[in-house]
Design a protein around this motif. Structure first.
Motif, PDB file in Angstrom:
ATOM      1  N   ILE A  39       2.512  89.261 140.028  1.00 24.98           N
ATOM      2  CA  ILE A  39       2.825  90.287 141.026  1.00 24.98           C
ATOM      3  C   ILE A  39       1.663  90.390 142.011  1.00 24.98           C
ATOM      4  CG2 ILE A  39       3.194  92.758 141.407  1.00 24.98           C
ATOM      5  CD1 ILE A  39       4.717  92.762 138.666  1.00 24.98           C
ATOM      6  N   TYR A  40       0.447  90.451 141.481  1.00 27.71           N
ATOM      7  CA  TYR A  40      -0.720  90.515 142.369  1.00 27.71           C
ATOM      8  C   TYR A  40      -0.813  89.253 143.230  1.00 27.71           C
ATOM      9  CZ  TYR A  40      -5.409  90.502 144.190  1.00 27.71           C
ATOM     10  OH  TYR A  40      -6.468  90.433 145.055  1.00 27.71           O
ATOM     11  N   ARG A  41      -0.622  88.094 142.627  1.00 33.63           N
ATOM     12  CA  ARG A  41      -0.665  86.835 143.379  1.00 33.63           C
ATOM     13  C   ARG A  41       0.419  86.844 144.458  1.00 33.63           C
ATOM     14  NH1 ARG A  41      -2.841  81.710 142.317  1.00 33.63           N
ATOM     15  NH2 ARG A  41      -3.593  82.549 140.355  1.00 33.63           N
ATOM     16  N   GLY A  42       1.611  87.318 144.114  1.00 33.97           N
ATOM     17  CA  GLY A  42       2.706  87.366 145.079  1.00 33.97           C
ATOM     18  C   GLY A  42       2.383  88.242 146.277  1.00 33.97           C
ATOM     19  N   PHE A  43       1.819  89.417 146.020  1.00 34.40           N
ATOM     20  CA  PHE A  43       1.427  90.285 147.126  1.00 34.40           C
ATOM     21  C   PHE A  43       0.301  89.660 147.943  1.00 34.40           C
ATOM     22  CE2 PHE A  43       3.282  94.043 144.745  1.00 34.40           C
ATOM     23  CZ  PHE A  43       4.328  94.219 145.639  1.00 34.40           C
ATOM     24  N   SER A  44      -0.619  88.971 147.277  1.00 34.06           N
ATOM     25  CA  SER A  44      -1.703  88.297 147.999  1.00 34.06           C
ATOM     26  C   SER A  44      -1.142  87.233 148.931  1.00 34.06           C
ATOM     27  CB  SER A  44      -2.679  87.660 147.002  1.00 34.06           C
ATOM     28  OG  SER A  44      -3.343  88.648 146.265  1.00 34.06           O
ATOM     29  N   ILE A  45      -0.149  86.499 148.477  1.00 42.27           N
ATOM     30  CA  ILE A  45       0.493  85.477 149.315  1.00 42.27           C
ATOM     31  C   ILE A  45       1.183  86.150 150.496  1.00 42.27           C
ATOM     32  CG2 ILE A  45       2.371  83.778 149.400  1.00 42.27           C
ATOM     33  CD1 ILE A  45       1.610  83.122 146.420  1.00 42.27           C
ATOM     34  N   LYS A  46       1.966  87.208 150.225  1.00 49.49           N
ATOM     35  CA  LYS A  46       2.688  87.914 151.294  1.00 49.49           C
ATOM     36  C   LYS A  46       1.748  88.457 152.359  1.00 49.49           C
ATOM     37  CE  LYS A  46       6.120  90.677 150.584  1.00 49.49           C
ATOM     38  NZ  LYS A  46       7.139  90.068 151.392  1.00 49.49           N
ATOM     39  N   HIS A  47       0.581  88.932 151.938  1.00 52.07           N
ATOM     40  CA  HIS A  47      -0.372  89.543 152.868  1.00 52.07           C
ATOM     41  C   HIS A  47      -1.454  88.565 153.322  1.00 52.07           C
ATOM     42  CE1 HIS A  47       1.267  93.619 152.508  1.00 52.07           C
ATOM     43  NE2 HIS A  47       1.544  93.266 151.260  1.00 52.07           N
ATOM     44  N   ASN A  52      10.050  92.221 148.186  1.00 59.20           N
ATOM     45  CA  ASN A  52      10.366  92.824 149.477  1.00 59.20           C
ATOM     46  C   ASN A  52      10.925  94.237 149.380  1.00 59.20           C
ATOM     47  OD1 ASN A  52       9.576  90.604 151.049  1.00 59.20           O
ATOM     48  ND2 ASN A  52      11.503  89.570 150.599  1.00 59.20           N
ATOM     49  N   SER A  53      11.077  94.745 148.188  1.00 56.08           N
ATOM     50  CA  SER A  53      11.680  96.061 148.004  1.00 56.08           C
ATOM     51  C   SER A  53      10.603  97.114 147.754  1.00 56.08           C
ATOM     52  CB  SER A  53      12.642  96.008 146.810  1.00 56.08           C
ATOM     53  OG  SER A  53      13.139  97.286 146.514  1.00 56.08           O
ATOM     54  N   ALA A  54      10.910  98.345 148.115  1.00 55.72           N
ATOM     55  CA  ALA A  54       9.988  99.446 147.836  1.00 55.72           C
ATOM     56  C   ALA A  54       9.960  99.751 146.342  1.00 55.72           C
ATOM     57  CB  ALA A  54      10.404 100.687 148.616  1.00 55.72           C
ATOM     58  N   ASN A  55      11.054  99.440 145.650  1.00 54.49           N
ATOM     59  CA  ASN A  55      11.156  99.722 144.220  1.00 54.49           C
ATOM     60  C   ASN A  55      11.612  98.469 143.488  1.00 54.49           C
ATOM     61  OD1 ASN A  55      10.538 102.571 144.420  1.00 54.49           O
ATOM     62  ND2 ASN A  55      12.543 102.781 145.364  1.00 54.49           N
ATOM     63  N   LEU A  56      10.746  97.974 142.620  1.00 50.32           N
ATOM     64  CA  LEU A  56      11.012  96.737 141.880  1.00 50.32           C
ATOM     65  C   LEU A  56      11.023  97.024 140.385  1.00 50.32           C
ATOM     66  CD1 LEU A  56       8.454  94.578 143.868  1.00 50.32           C
ATOM     67  CD2 LEU A  56      10.945  94.332 143.982  1.00 50.32           C
ATOM     68  N   CYS A  57      11.897  96.347 139.665  1.00 57.48           N
ATOM     69  CA  CYS A  57      11.971  96.482 138.221  1.00 57.48           C
ATOM     70  C   CYS A  57      11.952  95.088 137.612  1.00 57.48           C
ATOM     71  CB  CYS A  57      13.248  97.218 137.808  1.00 57.48           C
ATOM     72  SG  CYS A  57      13.453  97.365 136.030  1.00 57.48           S
ATOM     73  N   PHE A  58      11.007  94.853 136.701  1.00 59.26           N
ATOM     74  CA  PHE A  58      10.924  93.589 135.984  1.00 59.26           C
ATOM     75  C   PHE A  58      11.218  93.877 134.520  1.00 59.26           C
ATOM     76  CE2 PHE A  58       8.256  93.019 139.695  1.00 59.26           C
ATOM     77  CZ  PHE A  58       8.767  91.828 140.206  1.00 59.26           C
ATOM     78  N   ILE A  59      12.083  93.062 133.929  1.00 57.42           N
ATOM     79  CA  ILE A  59      12.530  93.285 132.561  1.00 57.42           C
ATOM     80  C   ILE A  59      12.080  92.121 131.686  1.00 57.42           C
ATOM     81  CG2 ILE A  59      14.530  93.624 131.058  1.00 57.42           C
ATOM     82  CD1 ILE A  59      16.043  94.518 133.701  1.00 57.42           C
ATOM     83  N   ILE A  60      11.389  92.479 130.607  1.00 56.74           N
ATOM     84  CA  ILE A  60      10.990  91.512 129.593  1.00 56.74           C
ATOM     85  C   ILE A  60      11.760  91.902 128.339  1.00 56.74           C
ATOM     86  CG2 ILE A  60       9.079  90.546 128.265  1.00 56.74           C
ATOM     87  CD1 ILE A  60       7.195  91.640 130.521  1.00 56.74           C
ATOM     88  N   LYS A  80      -2.456  98.036 143.018  1.00 58.65           N
ATOM     89  CA  LYS A  80      -2.481  99.323 143.730  1.00 58.65           C
ATOM     90  C   LYS A  80      -3.037  99.172 145.143  1.00 58.65           C
ATOM     91  CE  LYS A  80      -2.682 102.452 139.788  1.00 58.65           C
ATOM     92  NZ  LYS A  80      -3.511 103.431 139.067  1.00 58.65           N
ATOM     93  N   GLU A  81      -3.839  98.137 145.384  1.00 59.95           N
ATOM     94  CA  GLU A  81      -4.353  97.884 146.736  1.00 59.95           C
ATOM     95  C   GLU A  81      -3.209  97.679 147.734  1.00 59.95           C
ATOM     96  OE1 GLU A  81      -6.989  94.513 146.726  1.00 59.95           O
ATOM     97  OE2 GLU A  81      -8.059  95.251 144.961  1.00 59.95           O
ATOM     98  N   PHE A  82      -2.044  97.275 147.236  1.00 62.79           N
ATOM     99  CA  PHE A  82      -0.886  97.031 148.095  1.00 62.79           C
ATOM    100  C   PHE A  82       0.041  98.244 148.135  1.00 62.79           C
ATOM    101  CE2 PHE A  82      -2.328  92.867 146.591  1.00 62.79           C
ATOM    102  CZ  PHE A  82      -2.518  92.227 147.803  1.00 62.79           C
ATOM    103  N   ASN A  83      -0.461  99.397 147.697  1.00 65.17           N
ATOM    104  CA  ASN A  83       0.267 100.671 147.724  1.00 65.17           C
ATOM    105  C   ASN A  83       1.485 100.701 146.807  1.00 65.17           C
ATOM    106  OD1 ASN A  83      -1.526 101.866 149.591  1.00 65.17           O
ATOM    107  ND2 ASN A  83      -0.514 100.734 151.231  1.00 65.17           N
ATOM    108  N   TYR A  84       1.411 100.001 145.696  1.00 64.25           N
ATOM    109  CA  TYR A  84       2.453 100.055 144.671  1.00 64.25           C
ATOM    110  C   TYR A  84       1.881 100.704 143.425  1.00 64.25           C
ATOM    111  CZ  TYR A  84       6.076  97.246 146.897  1.00 64.25           C
ATOM    112  OH  TYR A  84       7.075  96.802 147.721  1.00 64.25           O
TER     113      TYR A  84
END
Length: 152
Positions: A136-144, A87-95, A27-31
């Motif tokens: 997901i959190y790690r990915g956003f941390s890398i991006k930012h 990179n998208s505003a809306n992401l969907c992950f399917i398990i 949520k820190e990344f506004n998602y």
């Protein structure tokens, strides 16, 4: 900005505090994170089971979401490569369910869907959900460019 995680089974109460900790960090990344928990079919015919569960998944995916399905046949990605997918505003992950999904039906219905893998190891769903949230959190941390991920 939203992240939808479609999966089978309920959220394990024992894992709920761990999920919430990762969700709060994301949520820190506004998602905003939303879980869609589907019930696995008890049909014995595996092909029919996969098809019914895949149709249930497809009904839950909103329009305008970039979708990623975790599959043992998916492309294995590093944390850095995974971060580039966010990179998208809306992401969907399917398990998928315990027997997987009808990947042909997914490909036909969602031609832009990407198949991903976090390795050849099989995880219980409750653990894999936690792994997905952490990545997901790690990915956003890398991006930012936050000092969470240590690249080699």
């Amino acid at each position: 900005m939203k992240i939808l995680i479609i999966n089978f089974g309920s959220i394990s109460r024992n894992f709920l505090p761990l999920y919430q900790k990762e969700i709060d960090k994301i949520k820190e990344f506004n998602y905003q994170i939303e879980f869609v928990n589907l019930t696995e079919s008890h049909i014995e015919n595996m092909n029919l089971k996969k098809t019914l569960e895949t149709k249930a998944i497809l009904q839950k995916i909103p329009k305008n979401y970039d979708c990623y399905l975790f599959s043992e046949r998916g492309k294995m990605v590093t944390s850095e490569e995974f971060s580039q997918l966010l990179n998208s505003a809306n992401l969907c992950f399917i398990i998928g369910g315990s027997q997987g999904v009808n990947e042909k039906l997914i490909s036909e219905t969602l031609p832009k869907n990407r198949f991903l893998s976090f390795g050849k190891i099989t995880f219980p769903h409750k653990i894999f959900k936690l792994i997905v949230l952490e990545q997901i959190y790690r990915g956003f941390s890398i991006k930012h460019k936050r000092k969470y991920h240590h690249s080699s």
